[in-house]
Write an enzyme that holds these catalytic residues in place. Structure first.
Site, PDB file in Angstrom:
ATOM      1  N   HIS A 198       0.538  -1.083  -0.045  1.00 38.40           N
ATOM      2  CA  HIS A 198       0.175  -0.131  -0.232  1.00 38.40           C
ATOM      3  C   HIS A 198       0.835   1.029  -0.223  1.00 38.40           C
ATOM      4  O   HIS A 198       0.604   2.091  -0.674  1.00 38.40           O
ATOM      5  CB  HIS A 198      -0.803   0.031   1.328  1.00 38.40           C
ATOM      6  N   GLU A 199       1.794   1.397   0.583  1.00 36.02           N
ATOM      7  CA  GLU A 199       3.410   2.895   0.838  1.00 36.02           C
ATOM      8  C   GLU A 199       3.036   2.524  -0.596  1.00 36.02           C
ATOM      9  O   GLU A 199       3.589   3.598  -0.851  1.00 36.02           O
ATOM     10  CB  GLU A 199       4.244   2.511   2.341  1.00 36.02           C
ATOM     11  N   HIS A 202       1.331   4.368  -3.124  1.00 33.21           N
ATOM     12  CA  HIS A 202       1.592   5.686  -3.390  1.00 33.21           C
ATOM     13  C   HIS A 202       2.957   6.620  -4.220  1.00 33.21           C
ATOM     14  O   HIS A 202       2.785   7.300  -4.926  1.00 33.21           O
ATOM     15  CB  HIS A 202       1.608   6.006  -1.565  1.00 33.21           C
ATOM     16  N   GLU A 253      -6.666   6.795  -1.800  1.00 38.72           N
ATOM     17  CA  GLU A 253      -6.286   5.392  -0.811  1.00 38.72           C
ATOM     18  C   GLU A 253      -6.134   4.439  -1.275  1.00 38.72           C
ATOM     19  O   GLU A 253      -5.666   2.666  -0.963  1.00 38.72           O
ATOM     20  CB  GLU A 253      -6.101   6.139   0.649  1.00 38.72           C
TER      21      GLU A 253
END
Ligand SMILES: [Zn+2]
Length: 344
Positions: A198-199, A202, A253
């Site tokens: 997920h990070e 970004h 997100e």
């Protein structure tokens, strides 16, 4: 100094530590929401004079009576529209069209300065590279990076020893920070791959560039709103924050969840275990605000959407090289269970 119309971080507000930790530019995508919305009525006595709608009448009257004003508005509108259209691009993996006028080089420079600030703050709590936590994070990252296609970035992993802090973030340019408190929530390498996926997503999607680009339009828009409605800059910032910034942030997100899920699947991790991470995260949340006031989707919504994406992620996993390995392992296990002569 005019108030900042954009968030200083993406942290969740119930943890003062995280707020203290956040870099002052919007380049820090943490795993958890920032929800520190303060209602206009809570912001103290600095409210400005009210000349509600008086300025709208002035604008309307100018529009009706002055051709030059109309030409001016038209020129600004055309210029802005052209600038917006010229800077539209597609987000990798998700394919979403978005406006971005910030270069990745600038994003990485911001990442560098953010990195120095975080190191300054947490330097003493950073675990050594040979610590089991650091080694595990490095190992998972090593499998995710080729799937992310960001091998050229200078990756750097720091695990911060803070069992209370259940968070992680990756700064632009590949600077990874993991608080030790999130590791029990990850409950293993697959869960950690979900968090890091997920990070990193970004970074893949250059969400920092996107957020900074939006400011190019939001700041003038907020000033215009302030003047036309006769409200304070704080109030117009608040309106735009809830109406535009937070929904946009939730979209990013969710996009990072999607890209991260496919990334972890491609790196041979089990994407179905990402759901458990959000389940455990939801249990940890002492206070979950309504989604509309949050920068992040609720954990419950994240779980629901991730479950919908799972077939696609499993497909991705099967298509990647580890799919062959997984197939072989499954076949081997099946043969073992049924006593197939082919393996004996
Ligand atoms: Zn995030």
């Amino acid at each position: 100094m005019p108030p900042r119309l954009w968030p200083s971080s993406f942290s969740h507000f119930w943890s003062p530590k995280i707020i203290r930790a956040s870099p002052s530019t919007p380049l820090h995508h943490s795993l958890l929401p920032r929800t520190s919305v303060r209602l206009a009525s809570q912001r103290g006595p600095q409210r400005t004079q009210y000349n509600r709608f008086g300025n709208i009448q002035i604008l309307y009257s100018l529009w009706r009576t002055s051709p030059n004003f109309r030409y001016g508005v038209g020129a600004v509108g055309l210029g802005s529209g052209g600038f917006y259209y010229y800077n539209l691009e597609q987000v990798p993996v998700s394919g979403r069209r978005r406006f971005n006028c910030i270069s990745t080089a600038r994003e990485e420079r911001l990442g560098e300065s953010g990195y120095r600030r975080v190191i300054q703050q947490y330097g003493r709590d950073i675990l050594p590279p040979d610590h089991p936590h650091s080694r595990m994070v490095n190992k998972v990252l090593g499998r995710l990076i080729p799937a992310a296609g960001l091998e050229r970035q200078k990756w750097d992993v720091k695990v911060i020893d803070d069992p209370e802090e259940k968070n992680a973030f990756v700064l632009p340019g590949g600077k990874v920070f993991v608080f030790s408190g999130i590791l029990p929530i990850c409950a293993g390498e697959d869960g950690l791959a979900a968090v890091l996926g997920h990070e990193i997503a970004h970074n893949v999607a250059h969400h920092t560039c996107e957020k900074m680009s939006q400011m190019a339009f939001l700041i003038p828009f907020a000033l215009l709103l302030t003047w036309t409605l006769g409200i304070s800059v704080q109030d117009s910032g608040f309106i735009l924050d809830v109406a535009l910034e937070r929904p946009g942030s939730r979209k990013m997100e969710s996009e990072a969840d999607y890209i991260g899920l496919l990334m972890m699947a491609q790196a041979c991790y089990d994407p179905s275990l990402a759901v458990g991470v959000w389940e455990r995260m939801a249990k940890e949340e002492k206070y979950a605000p309504p989604q509309i006031l949050s920068t992040h989707p609720t954990s419950k919504n994240r779980m629901k959407v991730i479950q919908e994406w799972l077939p696609q992620a499993q497909q991705k996993r099967a298509e990647s090289q580890c799919g062959i390995m997984t197939g072989y392992v499954d076949e081997f296990q099946s043969a073992f269970e049924h006593g197939d002569d082919g393996f004996w």
